[in-house]
Design a protein around this motif. Structure first.
Motif, PDB file in Angstrom:
ATOM      1  N   SER B 255      11.969 -13.402  -5.046  1.00 39.46           N
ATOM      2  CA  SER B 255      12.174 -12.211  -5.866  1.00 39.46           C
ATOM      3  C   SER B 255      11.171 -11.151  -5.422  1.00 39.46           C
ATOM      4  O   SER B 255      10.290 -11.439  -4.611  1.00 39.46           O
ATOM      5  CB  SER B 255      11.964 -12.562  -7.347  1.00 39.46           C
ATOM      6  OG  SER B 255      10.629 -12.972  -7.530  1.00 39.46           O
ATOM      7  N   PRO B 256      11.305  -9.929  -5.923  1.00 38.99           N
ATOM      8  CA  PRO B 256      10.358  -8.879  -5.496  1.00 38.99           C
ATOM      9  C   PRO B 256       8.905  -9.321  -5.658  1.00 38.99           C
ATOM     10  O   PRO B 256       8.063  -8.999  -4.819  1.00 38.99           O
ATOM     11  CB  PRO B 256      10.693  -7.714  -6.428  1.00 38.99           C
ATOM     12  CG  PRO B 256      12.133  -7.906  -6.745  1.00 38.99           C
ATOM     13  CD  PRO B 256      12.337  -9.388  -6.815  1.00 38.99           C
ATOM     14  N   GLY B 257       8.623 -10.082  -6.733  1.00 39.44           N
ATOM     15  CA  GLY B 257       7.254 -10.527  -6.980  1.00 39.44           C
ATOM     16  C   GLY B 257       6.687 -11.393  -5.868  1.00 39.44           C
ATOM     17  O   GLY B 257       5.468 -11.478  -5.703  1.00 39.44           O
ATOM     18  N   THR B 258       7.563 -12.045  -5.085  1.00 39.71           N
ATOM     19  CA  THR B 258       7.085 -12.872  -3.970  1.00 39.71           C
ATOM     20  C   THR B 258       6.192 -12.062  -3.045  1.00 39.71           C
ATOM     21  O   THR B 258       5.200 -12.554  -2.517  1.00 39.71           O
ATOM     22  CB  THR B 258       8.292 -13.415  -3.161  1.00 39.71           C
ATOM     23  OG1 THR B 258       9.191 -14.048  -4.064  1.00 39.71           O
ATOM     24  CG2 THR B 258       7.842 -14.394  -2.095  1.00 39.71           C
ATOM     25  N   ALA B 259       6.564 -10.805  -2.844  1.00 38.46           N
ATOM     26  CA  ALA B 259       5.771  -9.944  -1.968  1.00 38.46           C
ATOM     27  C   ALA B 259       5.277  -8.725  -2.733  1.00 38.46           C
ATOM     28  O   ALA B 259       5.283  -7.612  -2.221  1.00 38.46           O
ATOM     29  CB  ALA B 259       6.578  -9.527  -0.745  1.00 38.46           C
ATOM     30  N   GLY B 260       4.868  -8.941  -3.995  1.00 38.74           N
ATOM     31  CA  GLY B 260       4.225  -7.867  -4.747  1.00 38.74           C
ATOM     32  C   GLY B 260       2.883  -7.536  -4.116  1.00 38.74           C
ATOM     33  O   GLY B 260       2.414  -8.250  -3.219  1.00 38.74           O
ATOM     34  N   ILE B 261       2.255  -6.466  -4.597  1.00 33.48           N
ATOM     35  CA  ILE B 261       1.002  -6.039  -3.976  1.00 33.48           C
ATOM     36  C   ILE B 261      -0.059  -7.136  -4.065  1.00 33.48           C
ATOM     37  O   ILE B 261      -0.848  -7.338  -3.147  1.00 33.48           O
ATOM     38  CB  ILE B 261       0.490  -4.740  -4.639  1.00 33.48           C
ATOM     39  CG1 ILE B 261       1.562  -3.635  -4.500  1.00 33.48           C
ATOM     40  CG2 ILE B 261      -0.792  -4.269  -3.990  1.00 33.48           C
ATOM     41  CD1 ILE B 261       2.031  -3.391  -3.086  1.00 33.48           C
ATOM     42  N   GLY B 262      -0.049  -7.893  -5.194  1.00 35.98           N
ATOM     43  CA  GLY B 262      -1.010  -8.992  -5.339  1.00 35.98           C
ATOM     44  C   GLY B 262      -0.916  -9.990  -4.196  1.00 35.98           C
ATOM     45  O   GLY B 262      -1.884 -10.189  -3.450  1.00 35.98           O
ATOM     46  N   PRO B 263       0.238 -10.655  -4.029  1.00 33.81           N
ATOM     47  CA  PRO B 263       0.376 -11.624  -2.932  1.00 33.81           C
ATOM     48  C   PRO B 263       0.126 -11.021  -1.549  1.00 33.81           C
ATOM     49  O   PRO B 263      -0.424 -11.695  -0.670  1.00 33.81           O
ATOM     50  CB  PRO B 263       1.844 -12.069  -3.051  1.00 33.81           C
ATOM     51  CG  PRO B 263       2.210 -11.817  -4.468  1.00 33.81           C
ATOM     52  CD  PRO B 263       1.407 -10.638  -4.910  1.00 33.81           C
ATOM     53  N   VAL B 264       0.525  -9.759  -1.366  1.00 38.18           N
ATOM     54  CA  VAL B 264       0.307  -9.104  -0.071  1.00 38.18           C
ATOM     55  C   VAL B 264      -1.177  -9.066   0.265  1.00 38.18           C
ATOM     56  O   VAL B 264      -1.599  -9.399   1.371  1.00 38.18           O
ATOM     57  CB  VAL B 264       0.902  -7.673  -0.101  1.00 38.18           C
ATOM     58  CG1 VAL B 264       0.313  -6.807   0.997  1.00 38.18           C
ATOM     59  CG2 VAL B 264       2.422  -7.728   0.048  1.00 38.18           C
ATOM     60  N   VAL B 265      -1.982  -8.671  -0.745  1.00 36.78           N
ATOM     61  CA  VAL B 265      -3.419  -8.572  -0.511  1.00 36.78           C
ATOM     62  C   VAL B 265      -4.047  -9.965  -0.436  1.00 36.78           C
ATOM     63  O   VAL B 265      -4.999 -10.193   0.314  1.00 36.78           O
ATOM     64  CB  VAL B 265      -4.084  -7.709  -1.604  1.00 36.78           C
ATOM     65  CG1 VAL B 265      -5.601  -7.723  -1.459  1.00 36.78           C
ATOM     66  CG2 VAL B 265      -3.562  -6.286  -1.534  1.00 36.78           C
ATOM     67  N   ASP B 266      -3.479 -10.927  -1.221  1.00 40.12           N
ATOM     68  CA  ASP B 266      -4.022 -12.283  -1.195  1.00 40.12           C
ATOM     69  C   ASP B 266      -4.015 -12.878   0.214  1.00 40.12           C
ATOM     70  O   ASP B 266      -4.918 -13.635   0.586  1.00 40.12           O
ATOM     71  CB  ASP B 266      -3.212 -13.197  -2.133  1.00 40.12           C
ATOM     72  CG  ASP B 266      -3.575 -12.944  -3.595  1.00 40.12           C
ATOM     73  OD1 ASP B 266      -4.589 -12.241  -3.826  1.00 40.12           O
ATOM     74  OD2 ASP B 266      -2.867 -13.432  -4.484  1.00 40.12           O
ATOM     75  N   ILE B 267      -2.989 -12.548   1.013  1.00 39.99           N
ATOM     76  CA  ILE B 267      -2.938 -13.070   2.382  1.00 39.99           C
ATOM     77  C   ILE B 267      -4.149 -12.600   3.181  1.00 39.99           C
ATOM     78  O   ILE B 267      -4.769 -13.371   3.921  1.00 39.99           O
ATOM     79  CB  ILE B 267      -1.629 -12.636   3.082  1.00 39.99           C
ATOM     80  CG1 ILE B 267      -0.424 -13.290   2.393  1.00 39.99           C
ATOM     81  CG2 ILE B 267      -1.644 -12.986   4.555  1.00 39.99           C
ATOM     82  CD1 ILE B 267      -0.434 -14.805   2.429  1.00 39.99           C
ATOM     83  N   LEU B 268      -4.505 -11.339   2.994  1.00 43.62           N
ATOM     84  CA  LEU B 268      -5.699 -10.821   3.670  1.00 43.62           C
ATOM     85  C   LEU B 268      -6.947 -11.562   3.187  1.00 43.62           C
ATOM     86  O   LEU B 268      -7.803 -11.963   3.977  1.00 43.62           O
ATOM     87  CB  LEU B 268      -5.843  -9.317   3.414  1.00 43.62           C
ATOM     88  CG  LEU B 268      -7.073  -8.649   4.025  1.00 43.62           C
ATOM     89  CD1 LEU B 268      -7.001  -8.688   5.541  1.00 43.62           C
ATOM     90  CD2 LEU B 268      -7.216  -7.202   3.555  1.00 43.62           C
ATOM     91  N   VAL B 269      -7.021 -11.758   1.855  1.00 43.89           N
ATOM     92  CA  VAL B 269      -8.172 -12.456   1.280  1.00 43.89           C
ATOM     93  C   VAL B 269      -8.274 -13.869   1.872  1.00 43.89           C
ATOM     94  O   VAL B 269      -9.346 -14.315   2.292  1.00 43.89           O
ATOM     95  CB  VAL B 269      -8.042 -12.514  -0.261  1.00 43.89           C
ATOM     96  CG1 VAL B 269      -9.115 -13.407  -0.857  1.00 43.89           C
ATOM     97  CG2 VAL B 269      -8.123 -11.117  -0.841  1.00 43.89           C
ATOM     98  N   ILE B 270      -7.138 -14.563   1.930  1.00 44.35           N
ATOM     99  CA  ILE B 270      -7.119 -15.927   2.467  1.00 44.35           C
ATOM    100  C   ILE B 270      -7.620 -15.944   3.909  1.00 44.35           C
ATOM    101  O   ILE B 270      -8.474 -16.748   4.279  1.00 44.35           O
ATOM    102  CB  ILE B 270      -5.684 -16.504   2.400  1.00 44.35           C
ATOM    103  CG1 ILE B 270      -5.317 -16.822   0.951  1.00 44.35           C
ATOM    104  CG2 ILE B 270      -5.546 -17.737   3.277  1.00 44.35           C
ATOM    105  CD1 ILE B 270      -3.848 -17.172   0.769  1.00 44.35           C
ATOM    106  N   ALA B 271      -7.101 -15.044   4.721  1.00 45.86           N
ATOM    107  CA  ALA B 271      -7.472 -15.029   6.138  1.00 45.86           C
ATOM    108  C   ALA B 271      -8.948 -14.701   6.315  1.00 45.86           C
ATOM    109  O   ALA B 271      -9.634 -15.303   7.147  1.00 45.86           O
ATOM    110  CB  ALA B 271      -6.606 -14.021   6.899  1.00 45.86           C
ATOM    111  N   VAL B 272      -9.446 -13.762   5.497  1.00 43.86           N
ATOM    112  CA  VAL B 272     -10.845 -13.369   5.643  1.00 43.86           C
ATOM    113  C   VAL B 272     -11.766 -14.477   5.147  1.00 43.86           C
ATOM    114  O   VAL B 272     -12.783 -14.787   5.767  1.00 43.86           O
ATOM    115  CB  VAL B 272     -11.125 -12.044   4.906  1.00 43.86           C
ATOM    116  CG1 VAL B 272     -12.616 -11.758   4.838  1.00 43.86           C
ATOM    117  CG2 VAL B 272     -10.410 -10.905   5.612  1.00 43.86           C
ATOM    118  N   ILE B 273     -11.402 -15.115   4.012  1.00 44.88           N
ATOM    119  CA  ILE B 273     -12.231 -16.205   3.491  1.00 44.88           C
ATOM    120  C   ILE B 273     -12.311 -17.328   4.516  1.00 44.88           C
ATOM    121  O   ILE B 273     -13.367 -17.875   4.798  1.00 44.88           O
ATOM    122  CB  ILE B 273     -11.672 -16.727   2.146  1.00 44.88           C
ATOM    123  CG1 ILE B 273     -11.988 -15.714   1.038  1.00 44.88           C
ATOM    124  CG2 ILE B 273     -12.270 -18.079   1.795  1.00 44.88           C
ATOM    125  CD1 ILE B 273     -11.549 -16.159  -0.340  1.00 44.88           C
ATOM    126  N   GLY B 274     -11.188 -17.686   5.112  1.00 44.30           N
ATOM    127  CA  GLY B 274     -11.190 -18.777   6.078  1.00 44.30           C
ATOM    128  C   GLY B 274     -11.857 -18.395   7.380  1.00 44.30           C
ATOM    129  O   GLY B 274     -12.591 -19.184   7.966  1.00 44.30           O
TER     130      GLY B 274
END
Ligand SMILES: Nc1ncnc2c1ncn2[C@@H]1O[C@H](COP(=O)(O)OP(=O)(O)O)[C@@H](O)[C@H]1O
Ligand SMILES: [Mg+2]
Lengths: 266, 352
Positions: B255-274
């Protein structure tokens, strides 16, 4: 203006071997109001070896940058083996057999010597987008190793570039310019900062290049320039000041006054 | 000649025994991951690890662009969602008026193709920018994608999206069974990880790193810098796309929420944390993120704090990482290993 067909035919005819390796017509480059290069016209035959002399800021490196397409000239046309490359991006010119070295080495400091040269060999091959790693019998890797031998860097093959001496980095620059099948090479002060031994090696490499491989060398050291070049172009304040055989240039009183005056100490 | 010969045999030897060069840690990790279903319960397999592998893959596609290409793209989650939408539209879902019901061997390749094409177009727009502007333009496309899918009912079914998007019963396996799904996601995460590692040393990957470090020099070596960057977007989109299809199967919906702004930014957070420098980083980041997201609420509530604060926890973790170790958790690990190799008094490297 010529009809497209006529100019296309002219293009093809001039590209069939009679054309100059490099032909600049009225090329200028302005940085704001500063004319780094003004109204330069220059012809270099295939296989010709030309030295470009001139004091700092004369516009020599700018000339190279315009020829390779590192940036576009403000006006004028540049032909490479008869083909008008004035509007070509740098990589298109390189793929046609033009090569250069940089006055201040532009190397990939995190990569090893072999990887730097391998990248140069891949860049002018069809394997630029290959997702497959080089195999042990890879032809490009083999030619990279040949180039390493040519510039005597065998012992540093797997050394990261950041750990090379200054002289070794200059040699690596030259090896990268010799990748693939160069037709014409621009050397930007390759001897600057080299030791006398390294200088001799450099002269050997340059004089040992195959006869069809013409080049332009920017060089402050007259000894080096005059030993590898058969013709000389003098630049001053962004203009061509004199052209001729090395002996003529050396003996020219104007040149001596301008450039060689008190230059014996080198 | 003699030198040549010894060198050749040396290469041959290392190549013949490449399997011996795999560090012990990899064997242990590989074995542990393969044996996991023997110990872990269904929730851990399906929710913790399944989700970790999927998010890790999406973050890996970002790591490939950012780490090797120097391009920080906020588009990767949207690409994953797009692939999910496409399998729902071309394949089967509960929204029978829209779904075309084509078999999986048509819908999945088609979904990936659309995703890669879309990424190529976006990449072509984005590679003309640098640094913060790349982030801004990809964020702009990601938000546009979010609002478009939410408002478009003809193709994307608007706010509610698609549910009942199920994996095919290939080989008679229910791929949403916890063990099967665990192995499915583990398999694709491993393939993606190995592919990125392999490509990083292939001409394409080496050249991409060259473009990152010195585009002008690469052009002077005959490379079309723009084309190389765009191709990197396409390759990364393939990984994000596969992950997006898995993600859609996991919850059976997109659904649209799958790629809402939250999840979009979370991917960056995940990559940077790791850590953005190596392909294992995104998976470490994803595991931390999933653990926090799953358990932090309970921990916070048991401490008498509001459960929603877990976002704050992730935010603080992000800050700490960016502040202390720009290379993520992996950077901390590297530094610890480095220090261990030094004499604590003199700071000299110890001979091993
Ligand atoms: N990218 C640039 N931007 C602005 N000015 C430049 C640039 N490159 C060169 N110039 C100027 O152009 C003139 C010629 O420079 P250059 O071609 O490097 O001289 P040379 O190589 O003969 O020493 C100098 O005055 C220099 O400051
Ligand atoms: Mg110069």
């Amino acid at each position: 203006m010529n009809a497209p067909t006529t100019s296309a035919i002219a293009e093809r005819m001039s590209a069939t071997g009679t054309a100059n390796a490099l032909e600049l017509r009225n090329v200028s480059k302005f940085f704001g109001a500063l004319a780094a290069m003004e109204d330069i016209s220059l012809s270099v035959r295939p296989g010709e070896r030309r030295a470009v002399l001139g004091s700092n800021g004369a516009g020599k490196t700018t000339l190279f940058n315009c020829v390779t397409g590192d940036f576009l000239p403000t006006s004028g046309t540049i032909r490479f083996f008869g083909e008008d490359v004035s509007a070509f991006p740098a990589h298109e010119r390189i793929r046609r057999g033009l090569r250069r070295t940089y006055q201040i080495s532009l190397l990939f400091s995190g990569l090893t010597v072999i990887d730097n040269i391998y990248l140069a060999c891949v860049g002018v091959s069809r394997e630029r987008f290959s997702f497959l790693r080089a195999r042990r019998d890879d032809a490009l890797m083999a030619s990279a190793e040949d180039l390493i031998r040519l510039v005597h860097l065998e012992d540093a093959t797997h050394t990261p570039v950041a750990e090379l001496s200054y002289g070794q980095q200059r040699q690596l620059e030259i090896a990268m310019a010799l990748s693939g099948a160069p037709r014409f090479i621009l050397f930007d002060e390759p001897a600057a900062g080299l030791s006398p031994t390294e200088r001799r090696e450099l002269i050997d490499i340059l004089t040992g290049l195959p006869g069809h491989m013409g080049f332009i060398i920017i060089e402050h050291d007259m000894d080096v320039a005059l030993r590898v070049a058969e013709s000389v172009t003098m630049m001053h304040n962004g203009r061509i000041f004199k052209e001729g055989k090395p002996a003529e240039i050396e003996d020219d009183p104007e040149v001596q006054a301008l450039y060689l005056g008190g230059g014996d100490d080198g | 000649m003699a030198v040549e010969d010894t060198r050749l045999t040396a290469t041959r030897r290392t190549e013949a025994r490449w399997i011996e060069r795999i560090p012990l840690a990899y064997w242990v990790l590989g074995l542990a991951l393969l044996m996991m279903p023997a110990f872990a319960n269904d929730f851990v397999l399906y929710q913790i690890f399944g989700w970790t592998f999927i998010l890790g893959m999406i973050a890996l596609s970002l790591m490939f662009l950012a780490g090797y290409g120097g391009m920080v793209s906020l588009l990767q989650m949207s690409l994953a969602a797009l692939a999910g939408y496409m399998v729902a539209i071309f394949g089967t879902s509960a929204i029978e008026t829209i779904s075309m019901g084509w078999p999986w061997y048509v819908s999945i390749p088609l979904a990936l193709l659309v995703t890669v094409l879309f990424a190529t177009i976006c990449g072509w727009l984005a590679v003309r920018t640098e640094g913060i502007y790349t982030i801004m333009i990809t964020l702009a496309i990601a938000s546009a994608f979010f609002y478009f899918t939410r408002q478009n009912y003809v193709v994307f079914n608007g706010f509610s999206g698609f549910n009942g998007v199920l994996p095919p019963d290939l080989f008679g396996v229910d791929w949403r069974g916890p063990k099967a799904f665990y192995y499915l996601t583990l398999f694709w995460a491993t393939v993606s990880y190995l592919a990125v590692r392999y490509v990083s040393k292939a001409p394409f990957g080496l050249a991409l790193q060259g473009v990152r470090d010195n585009p002008r020099r690469m052009a002077a070596l005959g490379y079309n810098v723009t084309a190389h960057r765009v191709a990197a977007y396409a390759f990364a989109a393939l990984i994000a796309g596969v992950a997006g299809i898995l993600l859609t199967w996991q919850s059976a919906q997109v659904s649209p929420g799958t790629a809402g702004i939250g999840p979009v930014v979370d991917i960056l957070v995940i990559a940077v944390i790791g850590g953005l420098r190596r392909p294992i980083g995104p998976f470490i980041g994803a595991l931390i993120y999933v653990l926090l997201k799953t358990f932090a609420v309970d921990v916070l509530i048991s401490l008498g704090l509001a459960g929603e604060r877990f976002q704050l926890l992730i935010g603080i973790g992000f800050l700490v990482i960016v502040f202390w170790s720009p290379d993520g958790i992996l950077g901390l690990w590297d530094r610890w290993k480095e220090n261990r190799g030094r004499d604590p008094l003199t700071g000299e490297r110890r001979e091993r």
